[in-house]
Each structure stands twice: as structure tokens, then as C-alpha cells.
Design a protein around this motif. Structure first.
Motif, short mmCIF file in Angstrom:
data_model
loop_
_atom_site.label_atom_id
_atom_site.label_comp_id
_atom_site.label_asym_id
_atom_site.label_seq_id
_atom_site.Cartn_x
_atom_site.Cartn_y
_atom_site.Cartn_z
N GLY A 198 0.82 -1.21 0.00
CA GLY A 198 0.00 0.00 0.00
C GLY A 198 0.84 1.25 0.00
N ALA A 199 1.88 1.27 0.84
CA ALA A 199 2.76 2.44 0.90
C ALA A 199 3.50 2.65 -0.41
CB ALA A 199 3.76 2.26 2.06
N LEU A 200 3.96 1.56 -1.03
CA LEU A 200 4.66 1.68 -2.32
C LEU A 200 3.74 2.20 -3.42
CD1 LEU A 200 6.90 -1.52 -2.33
CD2 LEU A 200 7.66 0.86 -2.28
N ILE A 201 2.51 1.73 -3.45
CA ILE A 201 1.57 2.19 -4.48
C ILE A 201 1.26 3.67 -4.29
CG2 ILE A 201 -0.83 1.98 -5.29
CD1 ILE A 201 -0.53 -1.06 -4.75
N VAL A 202 0.98 4.08 -3.05
CA VAL A 202 0.68 5.49 -2.80
C VAL A 202 1.90 6.35 -3.12
CG1 VAL A 202 0.14 7.17 -0.98
CG2 VAL A 202 -1.16 5.05 -1.13
N ALA A 203 3.10 5.91 -2.69
CA ALA A 203 4.32 6.67 -2.98
C ALA A 203 4.57 6.77 -4.49
CB ALA A 203 5.51 6.03 -2.29
#
Length: 191
Positions: free
Chosen positions: A130-135
Motif C-alpha cells: 500500500g505504501a509503495l503504491i501510494v508513494a
């Protein structure tokens, strides 16, 4: 309500499936899937896991997964599906049903394992993804602004905001841990 009074709950767990109904009898959980009826003794429930389980950006789905001693699992959710896009939230019936079921299962099986959220490995994997997609989407927005693609940047911002909110909710509500059967965490039960 008397402690031995039957308490019922019903939901349609899939958009194109049968309604499943449950009833808390004095010694067993009665389950009617529409095809099969079964009494599951409370003592046969080995584990209970409560989780926040939305199905898309707009649903606030919650799920109780019961692990039975024979290896089977039983999932109970607060959403009852009408069609692929329409559902009824059953929050007012789901929460008291779950609390009563946990109480009865713990009384019959003192070793009942009560867990909250997703298993630690899956939680870490979900949080990282999730963090990688948002970033990545934020980086695409910054790149679009640098290249004067303001329309693309605006569209990305409109998409990143709800996605970021959903990722935040999934990570914070599904933090793995244990709980006492008489005190399930509010973060994984509808209000």
C-alpha cells in the motif's frame, strides 16, 4: 435478553450466492447455508479472528473468521450483498451477534484463540504494498507537475487521497494482535 435465548443473524456473503443464517442455541451455533444445515458445538470453535475487510473504496466491511477444530473455517461478515454493486450493511445486528458468539465460544472452550487483524506477515506485506503504491502515485504526480501535466497531476491527487485513506484504515485497523473474548477491539467492529 436471557443468556440462553437464541440470537440470530443472516447475511448474503457473496453477490450471487445464497443467504446464510446463523442462530446461537444454548450449546451450538446453528448454520443454515440454504443447501445444508449444521449444528457446530461452541467447544468445536478453536479460534476467532476479527478483521476490517472492505471490498472497495466505499464499503466498510468487517469479518469474523472462525477456525474449527476439524480444520474448516466459517466466515461471517457485516455486509449482505444484493447484487455485485448493491449491499446492505448489517452493523446493528452483526456486532451484538459477534459479541454473543465470542462469549459462548469462550465459555465452552477456555483455550479459544482470539486474534485481531491480519496475520503479521500478511499485514506487513499489505502495509508495504500500500505504501509503495501510494508513494509511486505521488511520484507520478510530481513528475506530471514538472512536465506541465496539471490535468494528470490533478487526477492523480483525486485518486491518491481516497486510496491513501483506505490504505491507512487497512493498516491501522488490521494491526495484528490478540484480544480477550469479552472485549473485542472496537476498531474491527462496526459502530
Amino acid at each position: 435478553m436471557r443468556d440462553d435465548a437464541p440470537l440470530g443473524y443472516a447475511h448474503r456473503p457473496k453477490p450471487f450466492g445464497f443467504e446464510v443464517s446463523y442462530r446461537l442455541d444454548p450449546d451450538a451455533l446453528f448454520v443454515d447455508t440454504g443447501r445444508k444445515q449444521e449444528n457446530i458445538p461452541y467447544a468445536a470453535i478453536a479460534s476467532a479472528r476479527l478483521a476490517y475487510a472492505p471490498t472497495n473504496f466505499t464499503t466498510k466491511g468487517y469479518r469474523l473468521t472462525l477456525g474449527l477444530k476439524d480444520g474448516r473455517t466459517l466466515k461471517v461478515g457485516n455486509l449482505s450483498w444484493k447484487t455485485f454493486f448493491e449491499y446492505d450493511r448489517q452493523d446493528g445486528r452483526y456486532t451484538p451477534f459477534v459479541r454473543a458468539l465470542l462469549k459462548r465460544a469462550a465459555a465452552a472452550n477456555p483455550r479459544l484463540a482470539c486474534r485481531v487483524g491480519t496475520p503479521p506477515f500478511l499485514w506487513g506485506l499489505s502495509a508495504a504494498a500500500g505504501a509503495l503504491i501510494v508513494a509511486g502515485l505521488i511520484a507520478m504526480g510530481v513528475l506530471a507537475i514538472q512536465r506541465n501535466g496539471l490535468t494528470a497531476a490533478a487526477l492523480l491527487v483525486l485518486f491518491v487521497a481516497p486510496l491513501g485513506w483506505q490504505v491507512h484504515a487497512m493498516v491501522t485497523r488490521n494491526w495484528p494482535g490478540d484480544f480477550r473474548p469479552d472485549a473485542p477491539p472496537e476498531r474491527v467492529l462496526p459502530g
